[in-house]
Design a protein around this motif. Structure first.
Motif, short mmCIF file in Angstrom:
data_model
loop_
_atom_site.label_atom_id
_atom_site.label_comp_id
_atom_site.label_asym_id
_atom_site.label_seq_id
_atom_site.Cartn_x
_atom_site.Cartn_y
_atom_site.Cartn_z
N GLU A 1 0.85 -1.19 0.00
CA GLU A 1 0.00 0.00 0.00
C GLU A 1 0.88 1.24 0.00
O GLU A 1 1.81 1.34 0.81
N PRO B 1 -3.65 0.63 -2.72
CA PRO B 1 -3.04 -0.70 -2.66
C PRO B 1 -2.61 -1.16 -4.05
O PRO B 1 -3.34 -0.97 -5.01
N TYR C 1 -1.77 -4.56 -5.89
CA TYR C 1 -1.84 -6.01 -5.78
C TYR C 1 -1.04 -6.66 -6.90
O TYR C 1 -1.21 -6.32 -8.08
N ASN D 1 -10.98 -12.59 -1.94
CA ASN D 1 -10.32 -11.38 -1.40
C ASN D 1 -9.28 -11.72 -0.33
O ASN D 1 -9.14 -11.02 0.67
N TRP E 1 -6.06 -11.49 -0.51
CA TRP E 1 -4.96 -10.53 -0.40
C TRP E 1 -5.38 -9.23 0.24
O TRP E 1 -4.55 -8.51 0.81
N HIS E 2 -6.66 -8.91 0.18
CA HIS E 2 -7.13 -7.75 0.93
C HIS E 2 -6.99 -8.01 2.43
O HIS E 2 -6.59 -7.12 3.20
N THR E 3 -7.30 -9.23 2.85
CA THR E 3 -7.15 -9.58 4.27
C THR E 3 -5.68 -9.60 4.68
O THR E 3 -5.33 -9.20 5.80
N GLU F 1 -4.88 -6.09 5.41
CA GLU F 1 -5.42 -5.70 6.71
C GLU F 1 -4.54 -6.20 7.84
O GLU F 1 -4.28 -5.48 8.82
N VAL G 1 -12.94 -4.81 -3.13
CA VAL G 1 -11.72 -4.65 -2.35
C VAL G 1 -11.69 -3.26 -1.76
O VAL G 1 -11.15 -2.33 -2.35
N THR H 1 -10.64 0.01 0.17
CA THR H 1 -9.31 0.54 0.41
C THR H 1 -9.36 1.75 1.34
O THR H 1 -10.41 2.36 1.52
N GLN I 1 -12.05 5.77 -3.69
CA GLN I 1 -11.46 4.44 -3.62
C GLN I 1 -10.74 4.13 -4.92
O GLN I 1 -11.27 4.33 -6.01
N ASN J 1 -7.88 1.14 -6.67
CA ASN J 1 -7.10 -0.09 -6.56
C ASN J 1 -6.24 -0.26 -7.81
O ASN J 1 -6.64 0.14 -8.89
#
Length: 278
Positions: free
Chosen positions: A73, A130, A132, A141, A143-145, A148, A240, A242, A249, A251
């Motif tokens: 990020e 972010p 990715y 999702n 990779w979002h976790t 986090e 996703v 952000t 937002q 991405n």
């Protein structure tokens, strides 16, 4: 104090399972002297009908060859005219190559003039984006976790430094208790996210196994799957969430196409990638 140390030990065990952060803050560009961010707490409005021109980073060849994925990020500093003048890694991917590629792409990006408005006037602003780096589809999702969890780890480290500072000051019992509660909150959040990662990994594996079985059932007489799928993909922003200044937002997903002889080979390749997850 003992409870704080116990909390720290638990978090370190969780952190050992998470990809590490890169050492130090990586950054590129320079902030002009006249650059000025809006006051803390100010509400920005993003009303431009034009989307930003965000450059996707190149996928490091060595990571593509070794089926290695990640997410970083970045904080982008953007002028009222839309120029990205400075970028820094706010949450590292744990891999220098990913971070560097994201930084290079960030400074090549551009926003429409007047993209952010403050009280009706175009303003300089900062936005979190972010990046990715994905080799396989990610409807869970996962990779979002992961992102986090990395944020929680950073928050924990900030509070831990406060705790370490207690040894050199005459702090009240109330302050020590406050730090202990904050550390425990971060540990609880990390445990929750780690459970989610395990569940998402299992769901991804089950999904791919079902897709492989279905693809095998649809083989035609030539031994090839009846249909082929494109591995290039986009994740809609609503899938996703952000962290972005005010209401916007954004991405960036950089996909390196998985090369395979047929659809089943590609699915098997994705399955092996998922198995390597946390």
């Amino acid at each position: 104090m003992t409870r704080v140390l116990t909390t720290a030990a638990v978090f370190l065990l969780i952190s050992a399972l998470c990809y590490g952060q890169t050492d130090g803050v990586k950054k590129r560009g320079s902030i002009p002297q006249e650059f000025s961010l809006p006051p803390q707490g100010a509400t920005l409005h993003f009303t431009s009908p034009l989307p930003p021109q965000l450059v996707k980073p190149d996928y490091p060849a060595v990571h593509r060859e070794n089926d290695f994925e990640g997410v970083a990020e970045l904080s982008l500093y953007v002028t009222a005219e839309g120029d990205v003048v400075y970028a820094e890694v706010s949450v590292g991917s744990g891999d220098e190559a990913f971070d560097e590629e994201a930084l290079r792409a960030a400074l090549k990006s551009r926003f429409p003039s007047g993209y952010a408005m403050l009280d009706g006037t175009p303003t300089d602003f900062r936005i979190s984006v972010p990046y990715y780096f994905l080799l396989a589809s990610d409807p869970e999702n996962y990779w979002h976790t992961r992102l986090e969890l990395a944020r929680v780890q950073q928050q924990y480290e900030v509070v831990m430094r406060e705790f370490q500072g207690l040894a050199h000051s005459r702090s009240s019992r109330e302050k020590a208790e406050s730090i202990r509660r904050r550390l425990e909150d971060r540990v609880a959040a990390a445990k929750r996210l780690h459970r989610q990662l395990a569940e998402k990994k299992e769901l991804a594996i089950l999904r791919l196994r079902d897709e492989i079985a279905s693809a095998k059932e649809t083989l035609d007489g030539s031994g090839r799957p009846a249909t082929a799928r494109n591995t290039q993909r986009e994740i809609p922003p609503e899938q996703v969430p952000t962290t972005v200044v005010a209401v916007q937002q954004v991405n960036i997903i950089s996909n390196a196409e998985v090369v395979s002889a047929n659809d089943i080979d590609r699915l098997n390749q994705e399955l092996e990638i998922k198995k390597s997850y946390l």
